[in-house]
Scaffold this motif. Structure first.
Motif, PDB file in Angstrom:
ATOM      1  N   THR A  56       0.617  -1.065   0.308  1.00  0.00           N
ATOM      2  CA  THR A  56      -0.424  -0.260   0.302  1.00  0.00           C
ATOM      3  C   THR A  56       0.592   1.488  -0.040  1.00  0.00           C
ATOM      4  O   THR A  56      -0.412   2.459  -0.589  1.00  0.00           O
ATOM      5  N   HIS A 102     -10.564  -1.620  -0.637  1.00  0.00           N
ATOM      6  CA  HIS A 102      -9.948  -0.127  -0.803  1.00  0.00           C
ATOM      7  C   HIS A 102      -9.314  -0.030   0.424  1.00  0.00           C
ATOM      8  O   HIS A 102      -9.410  -0.057   1.164  1.00  0.00           O
ATOM      9  N   TYR A 103      -8.178   0.902  -0.029  1.00  0.00           N
ATOM     10  CA  TYR A 103      -6.855   1.644   0.147  1.00  0.00           C
ATOM     11  C   TYR A 103      -7.076   3.055  -0.620  1.00  0.00           C
ATOM     12  O   TYR A 103      -6.927   2.679  -2.030  1.00  0.00           O
ATOM     13  N   THR A 104      -6.275   3.431  -0.311  1.00  0.00           N
ATOM     14  CA  THR A 104      -6.133   4.938  -0.824  1.00  0.00           C
ATOM     15  C   THR A 104      -4.997   5.151   0.287  1.00  0.00           C
ATOM     16  O   THR A 104      -4.522   5.796   1.159  1.00  0.00           O
ATOM     17  N   THR A 105      -4.318   5.605  -0.728  1.00  0.00           N
ATOM     18  CA  THR A 105      -2.541   6.552  -0.472  1.00  0.00           C
ATOM     19  C   THR A 105      -2.629   7.266  -0.696  1.00  0.00           C
ATOM     20  O   THR A 105      -2.726   7.385  -1.883  1.00  0.00           O
ATOM     21  N   THR A 106      -2.545   8.409   0.858  1.00  0.00           N
ATOM     22  CA  THR A 106      -1.762   9.974   0.262  1.00  0.00           C
ATOM     23  C   THR A 106      -0.454   9.902   0.456  1.00  0.00           C
ATOM     24  O   THR A 106      -0.232   8.721   1.600  1.00  0.00           O
ATOM     25  N   GLN A 166      -7.324   0.384 -10.353  1.00  0.00           N
ATOM     26  CA  GLN A 166      -6.344   0.972  -9.645  1.00  0.00           C
ATOM     27  C   GLN A 166      -7.597   1.763 -10.544  1.00  0.00           C
ATOM     28  O   GLN A 166      -8.495   2.392 -12.006  1.00  0.00           O
ATOM     29  N   ASN A 167      -8.654   2.805  -9.249  1.00  0.00           N
ATOM     30  CA  ASN A 167      -8.797   3.902  -9.909  1.00  0.00           C
ATOM     31  C   ASN A 167      -7.696   5.694 -10.465  1.00  0.00           C
ATOM     32  O   ASN A 167      -7.495   6.341  -9.109  1.00  0.00           O
ATOM     33  N   SER A 170      -8.033   9.572  -9.374  1.00  0.00           N
ATOM     34  CA  SER A 170      -7.315   9.988  -7.934  1.00  0.00           C
ATOM     35  C   SER A 170      -6.219  10.279  -8.587  1.00  0.00           C
ATOM     36  O   SER A 170      -6.159  11.238  -7.749  1.00  0.00           O
ATOM     37  N   THR A 212      -2.921  11.886  -3.869  1.00  0.00           N
ATOM     38  CA  THR A 212      -3.119  10.912  -4.217  1.00  0.00           C
ATOM     39  C   THR A 212      -1.899   9.495  -5.183  1.00  0.00           C
ATOM     40  O   THR A 212      -2.149  10.369  -5.828  1.00  0.00           O
ATOM     41  N   SER A 214      -2.317   5.534  -4.582  1.00  0.00           N
ATOM     42  CA  SER A 214      -2.531   4.876  -4.790  1.00  0.00           C
ATOM     43  C   SER A 214      -4.532   4.956  -4.566  1.00  0.00           C
ATOM     44  O   SER A 214      -4.773   5.309  -3.585  1.00  0.00           O
ATOM     45  N   ASP A 215      -4.811   4.660  -5.215  1.00  0.00           N
ATOM     46  CA  ASP A 215      -6.318   4.074  -5.196  1.00  0.00           C
ATOM     47  C   ASP A 215      -7.294   2.650  -5.450  1.00  0.00           C
ATOM     48  O   ASP A 215      -7.297   2.819  -6.523  1.00  0.00           O
TER      49      ASP A 215
END
Length: 726
Positions: A56, A102-106, A166-167, A170, A212, A214-215
Motif C-alpha cells: 500500500t 479498498h485502500y487509498t494512499t496519500t 486502480q482508480n 485519483s 493521492t 494509489s486508490d
C-alpha cells in the motif's frame, strides 16, 4: 522459475519476519497488516490459507515509522512518517457481502522529489518457498489509457483469482503536477504485478502538498478460471462490484436537438465537406480532403442515422436526397457489388496506403455499407433495398472463399489476399465474422429468406475459436454481440449467448473507466469512453457512436432474455455516459488550445459542427487525424434514441436505454437496468403554451430536483416504470 527484482525478492521473508500490526476478518478472508520497514503491506489470507500481498505504501530508500493507527468498524487509517515525507493509508471494505478491499494512499513530500522508480504493488506469496516459484495467468491488464485493471488467477500455489482496479481518476493531481501520465501503469511481469506509480522525468513532485498516489480496489475469489465463458462472467461481475462503489463523475447535459440542427446546417453548407462527380455531390471522408475519392461507407455512415433523425423530427432536408441519389454510382458491375471507392473516381487513388488502390478492400469496409443499406431498406427506402439485394451475394461469395475468416486486405476481383494478418500471429480482422452475421440477419429481416440465418450461424461459430481475442474493431464487435443475441433468440442455442458475452467482455475491457483530469484531458469528461481498437492511442468519434447505437439495440433486444445481471448495470451506464461525453468530439465544445495545429488529413475548422476523429486525454492535442465528416451523424443517432417528441409541445429526454408507449395524454417509459443505479429524465418545453404535467415512478409522484421555465429535471431509478401525464 521467474526472475524478480531486488524490491520483491525479499518481500516474503520481510513479511514473515515482521509483526502483525492489525488483523481484520471479512467473510472467509483474513487481512493482515505489516510494516516491513520500506513497505506497508496488506496480506490477504484466502479460505484455504493461500496468501497474496498488496504493497500500500513504499518509503523510497527509507524506513517507515507508524505514527498513528486508527481503527473503527468502517475504516482503518495508518499515518506513516519517513525522512522524505508523510503518508496516510486509508483502508475500508465497502461491500460487506463480498471480500472487496479498498485502500487509498496519500503522500506529502518534505522537499521537491524526483521519483525515478516505483515497485509494483502485488506479490503472490507461497506457504513454503519463494515468490519466483509462483505461477499465474493474467487474463486482462491495462493497455495505454484504458482502465487501470488487472485480472489474474494464481495457479501455483493453487490460490484463486483476483480482480485489481486502480482508480486512475485519483491520480490526476499527481500527473498534472509532475507532467506524467496514468497510461500503462497497471500490469507487470509475473510475479511482480499490479500498479506502478508513474516515474517523474520532467518535473519533481512538489513539497508540502498532499497527493493521492494509489486508490486501489481488489476483489478476491477462490476459483482458478480457465474457460473463456467463466473468465468473461467473472470479469463482468467483478467490474460491476467495483463500479458500484466508485465515485462517478457528474453528468453534463448537452442540447442534442440543437447540436443536430447545427450539424445539418454545417454539413449542408460547408464546401469542405463535399466533392462532386457527374453533377452529383458526395461527402468527403475528412473535411477539405479533395484528393481521396468518395467512399460508399462515408455516405451511408451519415445517411443511415440521418434517416432515423428525419423520421423522428418529421423534417425533410435535401441532405437525404443528395446522399441517396449518389449511392447507385458506387455499384460496380465488375464484381456485382457496391465498391468501397466511387468507381468513377478510382483513378484518383494515389497508392499512398495499402488500401488506397483500385479494387483493394479492407474486409470490414465491405460489410459496413451493406449493413446501412439494409437499415435504410427496413425503413422503406427502395434504392437502398435494390443495392443491398444486388450486392449481398458477392458478400456471401467472399465469406465462402475465406471460410468465414477474413484477412485485412484482399483484391475484390480475384479475392487474392494482399495482407493476411493485422500483426504476425494475430490473424486477420477477427470480429468481421460477427459483423457478417449481423449483416445476414439484417438481410433476413428485409427478405425473410432463411438462407441468411444459416449464413449467420456459420459465421458466428467461427468466433468460438478466438477465446478472449474477438475484438479487432470495437463497433464490429458490438454488432457481433447483437447478432449473437439475436441468433440465441432464434435458435435457443446457449452457445451464441455465451459468445455474445465474450464480445461484450472485449468491449468493456477496452474502455477507460476513469476521468482523466490532467493535461488537455481536464477540458472534457472522458469517463467510460471506449477505444476503437485494442491498441488505439485515442478514442474515435464514429466507432464510439456505433458502439453506443449497437449496445442501445442490444439492451432492447435483451428485454425477453435473462442476460447476466452485470450487463444490466454496465450497458445502461455506458449509454448514460456516452450521451454525456461524445458531444466533446465536436470542436466548438473544446478550447482551441487543445486542438492540433497539424492535421494528417484535410483541414481543421474549430467552429464547425463536424467531429474530430481523435480525442486524446492527457498531454496530447486532439484532432491530429482530422475532422471526420463520416462521424457527423453522431447527433442524428443520439436524438431519436434518447428523446421522445410530444407533438410540438415538449420533449422528454432520458439518458438510459428505454422503451416507451404513448397513449392520449400520457407516456409510459420502461427502464430495465439496475435498480441500484440512477439516470436522468428531463421534460423540455418547446412551446410557450402552459402545459402542466406530472411524473410518476412506479406509481409514486416524483418531484423535480431542478426547475426552470423551460426544463424540469428528475433523477430516476435505473429499473422502473415511469409515467408522464399532462
Amino acid at each position: 522459475m521467474h526472475t524478480v527484482t531486488a524490491w520483491s525478492t525479499t518481500a516474503q521473508a520481510d513479511i514473515e519476519n515482521s509483526e502483525i500490526l492489525l488483523e481484520r476478518k471479512i467473510l472467509d478472508y483474513t487481512y493482515q497488516f505489516y510494516n516491513t520497514g520500506d513497505s506497508l503491506w496488506i496480506v490477504a489470507l484466502m479460505p484455504e490459507n493461500a496468501k497474496i500481498a498488496f504493497r500500500t505504501a513504499f518509503a523510497m530508500n527509507n524506513c517507515f515509522e507508524v505514527v498513528n493507527l486508527f481503527d473503527d468498524e468502517d475504516t482503518i487509517v495508518f499515518v506513516l512518517d519517513s525522512r522524505l515525507g508523510s503518508y496516510e493509508v486509508r483502508v475500508n471494505f465497502p461491500d460487506k457481502s463480498s471480500p472487496l478491499l479498498h485502500y487509498t494512499t496519500t503522500f506529502k513530500a518534505n522537499i521537491p522529489l524526483m521519483i525515478p522508480f516505483w515497485p509494483r504493488d502485488i506479490i503472490p506469496l507461497t506457504e513454503n518457498g519463494t515468490i519466483e516459484n509462483t505461477s499465474g495467468k493474467i487474463h486482462m491488464e491495462q493497455f495505454g489509457s484504458r482502465s487501470g485493471l488487472l485480472f489474474a488467477s494464481i495457479t501455483k500455489p493453487k490460490t484463486g483469482s483476483f480482480f485489481y482496479f486502480q482508480n486512475l481518476t485519483s491520480l490526476s493531481e499527481y500527473c498534472e503536477a509532475t507532467q506524467t501520465e496514468s497510461k500503462n501503469t497497471v500490469g507487470g511481469d509475473w510475479p511482480e504485478i499490479g500498479f506502478q506509480l508513474p516515474i517523474t522525468d520532467k518535473l519533481p513532485l512538489p513539497a508540502d502538498k498532499t497527493f493521492t498516489i494509489s486508490d486501489a480496489y481488489i476483489v478476491l475469489e477462490t476459483e482458478i478460471l480457465e474457460e473463456t465463458s467463466a473468465i468473461c462472467e467473472h470479469f463482468l461481475n467483478n467490474l460491476v462490484k467495483i463500479y458500484k462503489v466508485l465515485q462517478q463523475p457528474r453528468i453534463e447535459y448537452h442540447n442534442w436537438p440543437e447540436i443536430a440542427q447545427n450539424v445539418v446546417i454545417d454539413l449542408s453548407q460547408n464546401k469542405g465537406a463535399w466533392t462532386q462527380k457527374n453533377g452529383i455531390p458526395y461527402l468527403n471522408a475528412y473535411l477539405c480532403d479533395y484528393e481521396t475519392p468518395a467512399e460508399s461507407m462515408v455516405q451511408l455512415a451519415v445517411l443511415s442515422p440521418y434517416s432515423e433523425y428525419g423520421k423522428w423530427s418529421g423534417q425533410k432536408h435535401s441532405l437525404y436526397d443528395d446522399l441517396i441519389n449518389g449511392l447507385p454510382a458506387f455499384y460496380d458491375p465488375k464484381i456485382n457489388c457496391i465498391n468501397r471507392w466511387l468507381p468513377a473516381l478510382a483513378d484518383k487513388l494515389d497508392n499512398s496506403e495499402e488500401q488506397k488502390k483500385e479494387m483493394v478492400m479492407d474486409s470490414w469496409y465491405l460489410h459496413h455499407p451493406l449493413m446501412n443499406l439494409a437499415r435504410l431498406a427496413l425503413h422503406g427506402d427502395k434504392t437502398a433495398e435494390k443495392l443491398l439485394l444486388d450486392s449481398i451475394d458477392y458478400a456471401i461469395k467472399v465469406a465462402h472463399h475465406f471460410k468465414y475468416k477474413w484477412p485485412v486486405f484482399y483484391d475484390m476481383e480475384t479475392l487474392k489476399i494482399i495482407k493476411k494478418e493485422t500483426a504476425p500471429g494475430k490473424g486477420g480482422e477477427r470480429d468481421v465474422s460477427g459483423a457478417y452475421a449481423h449483416l445476414m440477419l439484417l438481410a433476413f429481416k428485409v427478405t425473410k429468406e432463411k438462407r441468411y440465418v444459416n449464413e449467420a450461424e456459420k459465421a458466428a461459430k467461427k468466433l468460438t475459436e478466438l477465446g478472449l481475442n474477438i475484438l479487432y474493431q470495437a463497433n464490429n464487435t458490438a454488432f457481433a454481440a447483437g447478432a449473437l443475441l439475436e441468433l440465441y433468440k432464434i435458435t435457443n442455442k446457449k452457445l451464441y449467448l455465451e459468445i455474445s458475452y465474450t464480445c461484450l467482455t472485449g468491449l468493456f475491457k477496452n474502455i477507460q473507466l476513469y476521468d482523466c483530469r490532467y493535461g488537455f484531458g481536464k477540458n472534457y469528461t472522458n469517463f467510460f469512453s471506449i477505444f476503437p481498437l485494442n491498441n488505439a492511442p485515442y478514442t474515435a468519434a464514429y466507432e464510439e457512436l456505433e458502439v453506443y447505437a449497437a449496445l442501445s439495440e442490444y439492451f432492447i433486444q435483451a428485454k425477453d432474455v435473462e442476460i447476466l445481471p452485470s450487463l444490466k448495470t454496465l450497458i445502461p451506464e455506458f449509454i448514460k455516459y456516452a450521451v454525456n461525453r461524445i458531444a466533446y468530439y465536436y470542436p466548438p465544445k473544446l478550447p482551441k488550445e487543445m486542438l492540433s495545429e497539424e492535421v494528417k488529413t484535410g483541414e481543421l475548422q474549430a467552429d464547425l459542427w463536424v467531429p474530430l476523429e481523435d480525442l486524446y486525454n492527457g498531454w496530447e492535442q486532439s484532432g491530429q487525424v482530422g475532422q471526420e465528416v463520416y462521424g457527423a451523424g453522431m447527433a442524428f443517432g443520439i436524438v431519436p434514441r434518447q428523446y421522445i417528441k410530444i407533438d410540438e409541445d415538449f420533449l422528454i429526454f432520458i439518458d438510459y436505454p428505454h422503451q416507451f408507449t404513448k397513449r392520449g395524454k400520457s407516456v409510459t417509459i420502461h427502464l430495465d437496468g439496475d435498480k441500484d443505479m440512477t439516470c436522468n429524465l428531463k421534460v423540455i418545453k418547446l412551446s410557450k403554451s402552459k402545459i402542466d404535467f406530472k411524473v410518476l415512478q412506479d406509481n409514486e409522484m416524483l418531484k423535480a430536483h431542478k426547475k426552470t421555465a423551460k426544463m424540469h429535471e428528475y433523477e430516476i431509478s435505473g429499473q422502473a416504470l415511469i409515467k408522464i401525464q399532462w
